[in-house]
Structure formats: structure tokens, C-alpha cells
Design a protein around this motif. Structure first.
Motif, PDB file in Angstrom:
ATOM      1  N   LYS A  94     118.569  31.434 -26.400  1.00  0.00           N
ATOM      2  CA  LYS A  94     118.310  32.394 -25.329  1.00  0.00           C
ATOM      3  C   LYS A  94     116.825  32.474 -25.008  1.00  0.00           C
ATOM      4  O   LYS A  94     116.423  32.523 -23.837  1.00  0.00           O
ATOM      5  CB  LYS A  94     118.832  33.769 -25.754  1.00  0.00           C
ATOM      6  CG  LYS A  94     118.664  34.857 -24.711  1.00  0.00           C
ATOM      7  CD  LYS A  94     119.235  36.176 -25.199  1.00  0.00           C
ATOM      8  CE  LYS A  94     119.041  37.276 -24.157  1.00  0.00           C
ATOM      9  NZ  LYS A  94     119.586  38.583 -24.631  1.00  0.00           N
ATOM     10  N   VAL A  95     115.988  32.480 -26.040  1.00  0.00           N
ATOM     11  CA  VAL A  95     114.543  32.564 -25.845  1.00  0.00           C
ATOM     12  C   VAL A  95     114.007  31.338 -25.122  1.00  0.00           C
ATOM     13  O   VAL A  95     113.184  31.437 -24.208  1.00  0.00           O
ATOM     14  CB  VAL A  95     113.835  32.735 -27.207  1.00  0.00           C
ATOM     15  CG1 VAL A  95     112.332  32.523 -27.069  1.00  0.00           C
ATOM     16  CG2 VAL A  95     114.110  34.122 -27.778  1.00  0.00           C
ATOM     17  N   LEU A  96     114.479  30.159 -25.511  1.00  0.00           N
ATOM     18  CA  LEU A  96     113.974  28.915 -24.926  1.00  0.00           C
ATOM     19  C   LEU A  96     114.487  28.686 -23.508  1.00  0.00           C
ATOM     20  O   LEU A  96     113.864  27.961 -22.729  1.00  0.00           O
ATOM     21  CB  LEU A  96     114.366  27.732 -25.810  1.00  0.00           C
ATOM     22  CG  LEU A  96     113.689  27.699 -27.191  1.00  0.00           C
ATOM     23  CD1 LEU A  96     114.222  26.548 -28.020  1.00  0.00           C
ATOM     24  CD2 LEU A  96     112.172  27.597 -27.045  1.00  0.00           C
ATOM     25  N   GLU A 116     100.311  36.235 -20.300  1.00  0.00           N
ATOM     26  CA  GLU A 116      99.259  37.125 -20.801  1.00  0.00           C
ATOM     27  C   GLU A 116      99.483  37.473 -22.271  1.00  0.00           C
ATOM     28  O   GLU A 116      98.534  37.517 -23.066  1.00  0.00           O
ATOM     29  CB  GLU A 116      99.238  38.399 -19.960  1.00  0.00           C
ATOM     30  CG  GLU A 116      98.140  39.371 -20.365  1.00  0.00           C
ATOM     31  CD  GLU A 116      98.126  40.622 -19.493  1.00  0.00           C
ATOM     32  OE1 GLU A 116      97.381  41.564 -19.821  1.00  0.00           O
ATOM     33  OE2 GLU A 116      98.862  40.648 -18.489  1.00  0.00           O
ATOM     34  N   ALA A 117     100.754  37.702 -22.635  1.00  0.00           N
ATOM     35  CA  ALA A 117     101.062  38.067 -24.022  1.00  0.00           C
ATOM     36  C   ALA A 117     100.842  36.906 -24.979  1.00  0.00           C
ATOM     37  O   ALA A 117     100.478  37.096 -26.146  1.00  0.00           O
ATOM     38  CB  ALA A 117     102.503  38.550 -24.123  1.00  0.00           C
ATOM     39  N   ALA A 118     101.065  35.676 -24.505  1.00  0.00           N
ATOM     40  CA  ALA A 118     100.923  34.500 -25.364  1.00  0.00           C
ATOM     41  C   ALA A 118      99.476  34.059 -25.543  1.00  0.00           C
ATOM     42  O   ALA A 118      99.163  33.300 -26.461  1.00  0.00           O
ATOM     43  CB  ALA A 118     101.739  33.337 -24.797  1.00  0.00           C
ATOM     44  N   ASP A 119      98.582  34.570 -24.699  1.00  0.00           N
ATOM     45  CA  ASP A 119      97.163  34.189 -24.759  1.00  0.00           C
ATOM     46  C   ASP A 119      96.485  34.948 -25.903  1.00  0.00           C
ATOM     47  O   ASP A 119      95.935  36.036 -25.711  1.00  0.00           O
ATOM     48  CB  ASP A 119      96.495  34.500 -23.418  1.00  0.00           C
ATOM     49  CG  ASP A 119      95.046  34.054 -23.372  1.00  0.00           C
ATOM     50  OD1 ASP A 119      94.656  33.237 -24.235  1.00  0.00           O
ATOM     51  OD2 ASP A 119      94.304  34.521 -22.489  1.00  0.00           O
ATOM     52  N   LEU A 120      96.506  34.370 -27.080  1.00  0.00           N
ATOM     53  CA  LEU A 120      95.992  35.053 -28.262  1.00  0.00           C
ATOM     54  C   LEU A 120      94.474  35.187 -28.262  1.00  0.00           C
ATOM     55  O   LEU A 120      93.924  36.186 -28.722  1.00  0.00           O
ATOM     56  CB  LEU A 120      96.438  34.297 -29.528  1.00  0.00           C
ATOM     57  CG  LEU A 120      97.946  34.301 -29.805  1.00  0.00           C
ATOM     58  CD1 LEU A 120      98.252  33.445 -31.028  1.00  0.00           C
ATOM     59  CD2 LEU A 120      98.455  35.715 -30.017  1.00  0.00           C
ATOM     60  N   ASP A 121      93.773  34.167 -27.765  1.00  0.00           N
ATOM     61  CA  ASP A 121      92.306  34.207 -27.818  1.00  0.00           C
ATOM     62  C   ASP A 121      91.671  34.767 -26.549  1.00  0.00           C
ATOM     63  O   ASP A 121      90.445  34.828 -26.429  1.00  0.00           O
ATOM     64  CB  ASP A 121      91.747  32.811 -28.113  1.00  0.00           C
ATOM     65  CG  ASP A 121      92.228  31.771 -27.116  1.00  0.00           C
ATOM     66  OD1 ASP A 121      92.877  32.154 -26.118  1.00  0.00           O
ATOM     67  OD2 ASP A 121      91.964  30.569 -27.339  1.00  0.00           O
ATOM     68  N   GLY A 122      92.492  35.190 -25.561  1.00  0.00           N
ATOM     69  CA  GLY A 122      91.978  35.830 -24.361  1.00  0.00           C
ATOM     70  C   GLY A 122      91.192  34.941 -23.427  1.00  0.00           C
ATOM     71  O   GLY A 122      90.367  35.441 -22.646  1.00  0.00           O
ATOM     72  N   PHE A 149     101.598  28.872 -27.327  1.00  0.00           N
ATOM     73  CA  PHE A 149     102.949  28.930 -26.765  1.00  0.00           C
ATOM     74  C   PHE A 149     103.990  28.875 -27.881  1.00  0.00           C
ATOM     75  O   PHE A 149     104.968  29.636 -27.879  1.00  0.00           O
ATOM     76  CB  PHE A 149     103.156  27.757 -25.798  1.00  0.00           C
ATOM     77  CG  PHE A 149     104.520  27.728 -25.169  1.00  0.00           C
ATOM     78  CD1 PHE A 149     104.823  28.553 -24.092  1.00  0.00           C
ATOM     79  CD2 PHE A 149     105.509  26.880 -25.662  1.00  0.00           C
ATOM     80  CE1 PHE A 149     106.086  28.535 -23.516  1.00  0.00           C
ATOM     81  CE2 PHE A 149     106.772  26.853 -25.091  1.00  0.00           C
ATOM     82  CZ  PHE A 149     107.059  27.677 -24.012  1.00  0.00           C
ATOM     83  N   ALA A 150     103.775  27.985 -28.860  1.00  0.00           N
ATOM     84  CA  ALA A 150     104.711  27.864 -29.979  1.00  0.00           C
ATOM     85  C   ALA A 150     104.763  29.144 -30.794  1.00  0.00           C
ATOM     86  O   ALA A 150     105.841  29.622 -31.166  1.00  0.00           O
ATOM     87  CB  ALA A 150     104.316  26.683 -30.862  1.00  0.00           C
ATOM     88  N   LEU A 151     103.592  29.731 -31.061  1.00  0.00           N
ATOM     89  CA  LEU A 151     103.542  30.971 -31.827  1.00  0.00           C
ATOM     90  C   LEU A 151     104.251  32.111 -31.085  1.00  0.00           C
ATOM     91  O   LEU A 151     104.962  32.917 -31.692  1.00  0.00           O
ATOM     92  CB  LEU A 151     102.087  31.364 -32.107  1.00  0.00           C
ATOM     93  CG  LEU A 151     101.328  30.495 -33.113  1.00  0.00           C
ATOM     94  CD1 LEU A 151      99.870  30.916 -33.164  1.00  0.00           C
ATOM     95  CD2 LEU A 151     101.962  30.611 -34.495  1.00  0.00           C
ATOM     96  N   TYR A 152     104.067  32.161 -29.777  1.00  0.00           N
ATOM     97  CA  TYR A 152     104.690  33.219 -28.978  1.00  0.00           C
ATOM     98  C   TYR A 152     106.213  33.091 -28.996  1.00  0.00           C
ATOM     99  O   TYR A 152     106.928  34.089 -29.163  1.00  0.00           O
ATOM    100  CB  TYR A 152     104.172  33.140 -27.541  1.00  0.00           C
ATOM    101  CG  TYR A 152     104.748  34.199 -26.633  1.00  0.00           C
ATOM    102  CD1 TYR A 152     104.402  35.543 -26.789  1.00  0.00           C
ATOM    103  CD2 TYR A 152     105.638  33.859 -25.625  1.00  0.00           C
ATOM    104  CE1 TYR A 152     104.935  36.523 -25.955  1.00  0.00           C
ATOM    105  CE2 TYR A 152     106.171  34.820 -24.785  1.00  0.00           C
ATOM    106  CZ  TYR A 152     105.818  36.159 -24.958  1.00  0.00           C
ATOM    107  OH  TYR A 152     106.354  37.118 -24.133  1.00  0.00           O
ATOM    108  N   LYS A 153     106.702  31.870 -28.852  1.00  0.00           N
ATOM    109  CA  LYS A 153     108.143  31.651 -28.861  1.00  0.00           C
ATOM    110  C   LYS A 153     108.738  31.910 -30.242  1.00  0.00           C
ATOM    111  O   LYS A 153     109.836  32.459 -30.366  1.00  0.00           O
ATOM    112  CB  LYS A 153     108.459  30.220 -28.400  1.00  0.00           C
ATOM    113  CG  LYS A 153     108.283  30.006 -26.904  1.00  0.00           C
ATOM    114  CD  LYS A 153     109.222  30.903 -26.127  1.00  0.00           C
ATOM    115  CE  LYS A 153     109.089  30.707 -24.626  1.00  0.00           C
ATOM    116  NZ  LYS A 153     110.001  31.601 -23.863  1.00  0.00           N
TER     117      LYS A 153
END
Length: 340
Positions: free
Chosen positions: A272-274, A284-290, A299-303
Motif C-alpha cells: 500500500k505504501v509503495l 517535504e517530510a522526506a527531506d531530512l537535511d532540509g 526516500f528509502a528511509l521515509y518509505k
């Protein structure tokens, strides 16, 4: 920023290469590496990060010697104690030693038929101590032993179900459905033990079929009403081994069933997520380093976080640990950072 970008690209490149190599190893598990690996070995170059696999399945690691020693010590100590305290135990008795070890087994598995019961404060306190330690032993050590045995036997189950397929296909099948086959195997063994128990009670203990089935069910579920039990010498000798194996097997079956259900839910969530569309909010949420750019690693970490594999707190803790190790703030870890 240039050095950070370069380090990130290097990390991603290395991660990509490792992923491809690991995937290749998974596909080749169970047979010696061929192709390029053979050519490299001929040239005298070896890759230590890619060990050769010669078995159809990864070898389960478990040492039976300490398990047998712990079980022998537990049953031996309990048997000795209850044998010395036999005068403090009432009920249907056959042979002193056999009754003592039989009482140990029905106590440690929490079956508790009631055909043998402690009849003094000393015997009752001893039984209380023994049942708690027995539950811990069965739950931790013996369940691991059962899990090990199942892992060793599951490849034979797959071979039986899927005749004609080669070792590589069998290996891939087992790897992708490992929990399913563990459940099928333990459930099959449990069914055999149920049938054996019913037959034994019917022919040896002279119970009718319904009573034999009733006694087996109350035993394996550790219900142990006690109105039907093993009352002969040979019956109690059989019960010492049968009760241990059947109760543990049933517990393992339920454990694998729960694990199978959880695994199916996780796979469904991952699918479902993929399949969900990636939105600007996700970006915006997946951008860890801003930096307003989402790298493959981010992207992998966010998923993975969406799938419930990792938590945001875990990511932040790891990143904070990395920043502490990165002494020169270069975005990479070097020998100089570790020596600082």
C-alpha cells in the motif's frame, strides 16, 4: 556543502552496489558462486564480503548440548526432590522414580492433571518454585530448540510440496515463505502427536475414543482437568516424552501462526505504501537535511518509516550519533574523525 554532496553520492553509490551484490548473493544462495566470481578466483582475487554458500538453506545456529544439560539438570533435580518428598504427594502411584519424573513434567508444562498432588506445605512450596522455573525453561530454551528443528526440516517439506524444482528455486521459495512453512510443519507434527496420543490412550490406557480425544485435548492445551490421565506405568513413561513434545509443538504452532498473520499485514502495508502517490507533503517530510532535495537514501528511509520498519526517533538518534562522530563536520567519517 560540496564535500557533503560528494560524500552523500559516494554513500549512495556504495549502498547501491552493496544492494545489488546482496541481491545476487540471495539468488545464488545454496550453490557455489559462478561467472565473474569464478574468474576473479582464478586470477587470485577474492572478495571477503561474499562468502561461498554450499547449503540449500542458511544454517541455523543452535547448540543442543547446553539445552540437554539444562533440561537434564532441571528434570533430574526435580525428580530427586519429589522422589525424596514422595510421602508428601498423594494420588495414583505406580513406580516411585517414574511418578517423580512424571510429576515434574506435568508440573513444568502446567498440565497439572491432579492425579498426583502435593499434600504438605513443603511439597506445595517446592511445586510452586518448580512450576515457575519450568515455564521459563519451556518458554525460552525448549522453544528455541523446537524452532531450530523446524528450520532444519522445512526444506524437506518444500521439496515434498514442490517436486521437480531445482535447489535454487526451492531455496527462493523457502526464503520468501519461511514462516508459512514453519507453521505448516509444526501443525503437521502436532497433528501426528495428537493421533499418536489418542491411539495410545485408547489401546494402552483403555479409554474410549471420546475420552481419549478429551484427555489429549486437555493435555496439549495444559488445561488438565484430571478426570482422565495416564495412570499406568507404561502410560506415564510415554507421557513424560509425549507431553513435553506435544505442548511445545502446539505453542510453536500458535507462535508461527501469529507471526504469519503479522508478516501478511506488513506485506500488505508495504504494498500500500509503495503504490501510494508521492505528494509535495511527502517530499517535504522526506527531506531530512532540509536542502529541498530528496536523495535516494532519504526516500528509502521515509518509505521504511511509513511501512513501520523504523521510527523517526530511530533515524534522528542515528543521525545525531553520526554528527558526534563527524568531528571535522565534513559529512563523512574518516580515520581522523575517529582518532580525534
Amino acid at each position: 556543502m560540496g564535500s557533503i554532496d560528494e560524500s552523500r553520492q559516494s554513500l549512495l553509490s556504495e549502498s547501491r552496489d552493496n544492494s545489488l551484490l546482496n541481491e545476487k548473493n540471495d539468488l545464488q544462495r545454496g550453490r557455489p558462486q559462478r561467472g565473474n566470481s569464478s574468474e576473479k578466483e582464478e586470477n587470485g582475487v577474492q572478495n571477503p564480503s561474499h562468502p561461498q554458500h554450499t547449503d540449500a538453506l542458511p544454517q541455523a545456529e543452535f547448540n543442543f548440548k547446553p539445552v540437554c544439560l539444562w533440561l537434564a539438570a532441571y528434570l533430574g533435580g526435580g525428580t530427586l526432590c519429589f522422589l525424596l518428598a514422595s510421602n508428601h504427594i498423594n494420588g495414583i502411584k505406580t513406580n516411585g522414580f517414574l511418578d517423580a519424573i512424571y510429576f515434574c513434567v506435568v508440573t513444568m508444562t502446567t498440565v497439572g492433571y491432579g492425579d498426583l498432588v502435593p499434600d504438605s506445605n513443603l511439597a506445595k512450596l517446592l511445586a510452586c518454585i518448580y512450576v515457575f522455573s519450568g515455564m521459563a525453561l519451556v518458554g525460552i530454551i525448549l522453544s528455541k530448540a523446537a524452532d531450530y528443528i523446524v528450520e532444519k526440516q522445512e526444506i524437506f517439506l518444500v521439496r515434498t510440496l514442490r517436486k521437480g524444482e531445482n535447489v535454487e528455486e526451492l531455496t527462493k521459495e523457502v526464503e520468501s515463505n519461511r514462516v508459512k512453512y514453519k507453521f505448516m510443519l509444526t501443525a503437521s507434527i502436532f497433528l501426528v502427536l495428537m493421533i499418536v496420543g489418542i491411539i495410545f490412550l485408547y489401546f494402552v490406557e483403555n479409554l474410549d475414543f471420546v475420552d481419549a480425544l478429551y484427555c489429549v485435548c486437555s493435555t496439549v492445551t495444559t488445561l488438565g482437568y484430571g478426570d482422565k490421565s495416564f495412570s499406568t506405568t507404561i502410560g506415564r513413561f510415554f507421557a513424560v516424552f509425549w507431553i513435553l513434545s506435544s505442548t511445545i509443538c502446539l505453542a510453536q504452532s500458535f507462535a508461527y501462526l501469529a507471526e504469519l498473520y503479522t508478516e501478511k499485514r506488513q506485506k500488505s502495508l508495504a504494498k500500500k505504501v509503495l503504490s501510494r502517490k508521492f505528494s509535495l507533503i511527502d517530499l517535504e517530510a522526506a527531506d531530512l537535511d532540509g536542502d529541498h532535495v530528496v536523495s535516494p537514501t532519504e526516500f528509502a528511509l521515509y518509505k521504511l518509516k511509513e511501512m513501520g520498519k523504523i521510527r523517526q526517533e530511530d533515524i534522528l538518534v542515528v543521525m545525531d550519533h553520526f554528527r558526534k562522530l563527524d568531528f571535522d563536520q565534513s559529512g563523512t567519517l574518516t580515520e581522523a574523525d575517529l582518532r580525534s
